[in-house]
Design an enzyme around this catalytic site. Structure first.
Site, PDB file in Angstrom:
ATOM      1  N   ARG A 121       0.809  -1.231   0.000  1.00 29.37           N
ATOM      2  CA  ARG A 121       0.000   0.000   0.000  1.00 29.37           C
ATOM      3  C   ARG A 121       0.837   1.274   0.000  1.00 29.37           C
ATOM      4  O   ARG A 121       0.371   2.340   0.397  1.00 29.37           O
ATOM      5  CB  ARG A 121      -0.981   0.008   1.173  1.00 29.37           C
ATOM      6  N   LYS A 143       3.115  11.254 -12.239  1.00 28.75           N
ATOM      7  CA  LYS A 143       2.272  10.375 -13.041  1.00 28.75           C
ATOM      8  C   LYS A 143       2.993   9.046 -13.252  1.00 28.75           C
ATOM      9  O   LYS A 143       4.117   9.014 -13.759  1.00 28.75           O
ATOM     10  CB  LYS A 143       1.966  11.001 -14.400  1.00 28.75           C
ATOM     11  N   GLU A 185      10.134  17.236 -25.948  1.00 31.37           N
ATOM     12  CA  GLU A 185       9.478  17.685 -24.718  1.00 31.37           C
ATOM     13  C   GLU A 185      10.054  19.023 -24.238  1.00 31.37           C
ATOM     14  O   GLU A 185       9.370  19.790 -23.561  1.00 31.37           O
ATOM     15  CB  GLU A 185       9.603  16.621 -23.633  1.00 31.37           C
ATOM     16  N   LYS A 227       7.784  22.779 -15.558  1.00 35.93           N
ATOM     17  CA  LYS A 227       6.853  21.714 -15.190  1.00 35.93           C
ATOM     18  C   LYS A 227       6.539  21.758 -13.696  1.00 35.93           C
ATOM     19  O   LYS A 227       5.385  21.559 -13.296  1.00 35.93           O
ATOM     20  CB  LYS A 227       7.410  20.344 -15.566  1.00 35.93           C
ATOM     21  N   GLU A 237      -4.379  17.276 -12.171  1.00 39.37           N
ATOM     22  CA  GLU A 237      -5.133  17.643 -13.370  1.00 39.37           C
ATOM     23  C   GLU A 237      -6.599  17.889 -13.075  1.00 39.37           C
ATOM     24  O   GLU A 237      -7.486  17.499 -13.830  1.00 39.37           O
ATOM     25  CB  GLU A 237      -5.004  16.540 -14.436  1.00 39.37           C
ATOM     26  N   ARG A 242      -2.811  21.709 -15.496  1.00 40.35           N
ATOM     27  CA  ARG A 242      -1.791  20.708 -15.795  1.00 40.35           C
ATOM     28  C   ARG A 242      -2.005  20.074 -17.164  1.00 40.35           C
ATOM     29  O   ARG A 242      -1.066  19.554 -17.773  1.00 40.35           O
ATOM     30  CB  ARG A 242      -1.768  19.631 -14.710  1.00 40.35           C
ATOM     31  N   ASN A 246       0.050  18.301 -21.785  1.00 41.26           N
ATOM     32  CA  ASN A 246      -0.259  17.253 -22.750  1.00 41.26           C
ATOM     33  C   ASN A 246      -0.250  17.752 -24.188  1.00 41.26           C
ATOM     34  O   ASN A 246      -0.714  17.037 -25.089  1.00 41.26           O
ATOM     35  CB  ASN A 246      -1.631  16.639 -22.437  1.00 41.26           C
ATOM     36  N   HIS A 249       0.104  15.395 -27.164  1.00 47.43           N
ATOM     37  CA  HIS A 249      -0.023  14.011 -26.727  1.00 47.43           C
ATOM     38  C   HIS A 249      -1.290  13.327 -27.249  1.00 47.43           C
ATOM     39  O   HIS A 249      -1.285  12.115 -27.473  1.00 47.43           O
ATOM     40  CB  HIS A 249       0.029  13.934 -25.203  1.00 47.43           C
ATOM     41  N   HIS A 253      -0.340  10.122 -29.016  1.00 52.50           N
ATOM     42  CA  HIS A 253      -0.673   8.793 -28.507  1.00 52.50           C
ATOM     43  C   HIS A 253      -1.394   7.961 -29.560  1.00 52.50           C
ATOM     44  O   HIS A 253      -1.209   6.733 -29.630  1.00 52.50           O
ATOM     45  CB  HIS A 253      -1.534   8.900 -27.250  1.00 52.50           C
ATOM     46  N   HIS A 267       8.139   7.685 -28.236  1.00 54.08           N
ATOM     47  CA  HIS A 267       7.201   8.639 -27.646  1.00 54.08           C
ATOM     48  C   HIS A 267       7.507  10.089 -28.026  1.00 54.08           C
ATOM     49  O   HIS A 267       6.615  10.841 -28.437  1.00 54.08           O
ATOM     50  CB  HIS A 267       7.191   8.478 -26.137  1.00 54.08           C
TER      51      HIS A 267
END
Length: 366
Positions: A121, A143, A185, A227, A237, A242, A246, A249, A253, A267
């Site tokens: 956990r 993330k 990026e 960032k 987000e 935030r 993206n 993206h 993606h 990527h």
């Protein structure tokens, strides 16, 4: 040396950008060792290159490095890999107060962060990113995720690291293609909200890709600082701030999905193409001038990054690419928000995009 803070309501942490930091890693990571041990997770590309250097840094320390190497590549962002990693940690007797060290690029960072979130956990982890893409983007912000058959990064959690240690010198051994992909990026931070930084990229991007030490350090520190500021405003987000990170993206993606998340299109290359498509689609909708989109494409072309479907070597129909987009985790009530632009450094979130129109645009762009 640059120390940048990510100031959150809880779980704030520092990012250290320092050439040669891997050689003094014991000094920086010792505070996170429990029972005089650190669990180091890497891959079979990074490990042979950098694990010996990390071991030397801890040679005179009492801290033991407990190491695991996983297969390199996007295919390791899988249920099988997360099962292997968590079972290994449990077999090693990991405790909640232990710290995992992600020594690698974005895949290792995502896997390690996700494992740290779920094993017993939750335990601690630190990021030691070894690719430019991971240094300027994925190692910061918390993330973590794996891919599923439905798409990229659809299973994961927000889990902030305890610390991020960035050594630009480790990029000396990074393949040129991976360096260029990471540079996409860097460009993104200029296109989001900093036109002066994009102009800096236009002038100094070739220096970054030649691995000029000063240019690399500036690019990394500026990107990380940008960032960190956005993440501090909108950690999970929730406000939409935030989401600006993206840019490129949503298109990117879909391109990655069409190429099977493989080395055909890595990527950063997909993000580069996605940003160019986002600007060109913004022109279609009347948000920005053709000259802005031309400027983006010109810079991407100049540094050897793909800037449209043809240079990304994607031949799928617009409707097929949009079908991938419909699986995006940001899809809500049949609507997918898109990052578009009013100009260089003027990105905004559009929530009124017609996906049929996107499909038509992509067919016209082929």
């Amino acid at each position: 040396m640059n120390r940048i803070s990510v100031n959150l309501a809880s779980n704030s942490y520092d990012i250290l950008v320092a050439p040669g930091a891997l050689d003094t890693a014991a000094d920086h990571l010792a505070p996170y060792a429990h029972n005089d041990r650190l669990f180091v997770i890497t891959d079979d590309h990074v490990g042979p290159a950098l694990l010996p250097q990390l071991r030397r840094a801890f040679q005179s320390s009492q801290i033991k490095l407990v190491e695991l190497s996983l297969p390199a590549g996007e295919q390791s962002k899988s249920w099988q890999a997360i099962e292997q990693l968590t079972n290994w940690l449990l077999d090693q007797g990991v405790e909640r107060s232990d710290t995992l060290v992600a020594l690698g690029g974005g895949v290792i960072g995502d896997l390690t962060g996700f494992a740290a979130a779920i094993v017993k956990r939750g335990c601690n982890f630190v990021q030691v990113p070894t690719s430019l893409l991971a240094q300027v983007d994925s190692s910061v912000g918390g993330k973590t995720a794996i891919n599923s058959t439905a798409g990229k990064n659809l299973v994961g959690s927000f889990n902030q690291p305890a610390f991020v240690l960035i050594d630009p010198r480790v990029l000396d051994s990074l393949p040129d293609r991976e360096l260029r992909a990471g540079y996409a990026e860097v460009i993104k931070y200029g296109l989001i909200n900093d036109p002066e930084f994009f102009a800096w990229c236009e002038k100094h991007g070739p220096d970054v890709l030649r691995r000029d030490a000063d240019a690399l350090s500036i690019a990394i520190a500026h990107s990380v600082s940008a960032k960190a500021g956005i993440v501090a405003e909108d950690e999970k987000e929730l406000s939409g701030r935030r989401a600006l990170l993206n840019l490129g993206h949503t298109f990117g993606h879909a391109l990655e999905a069409d190429t099977g998340f493989s080395s055909k299109l890595v990527h950063g290359e997909a993000v580069a193409s996605g940003m160019a498509l986002a600007y060109r689609y913004s022109v279609r909708r009347g948000h920005c001038s053709p000259s802005d989109a031309d400027r983006v494409e010109t810079h991407l072309k100049a540094v050897g990054l793909p800037y449209n479907l043809a240079t990304a070597k994607v031949q799928a129909s617009g409707s097929k690419l949009v079908d991938y987009m419909r699986l995006d985790k940001k899809m809500s009530s049949g609507t997918l928000p898109f990052l578009l632009a009013n100009g260089i450094g003027q990105t905004f979130l559009a929530k009124d995009v017609d996906l049929d129109d996107v499909a038509e645009f992509l067919d016209e762009s082929a």
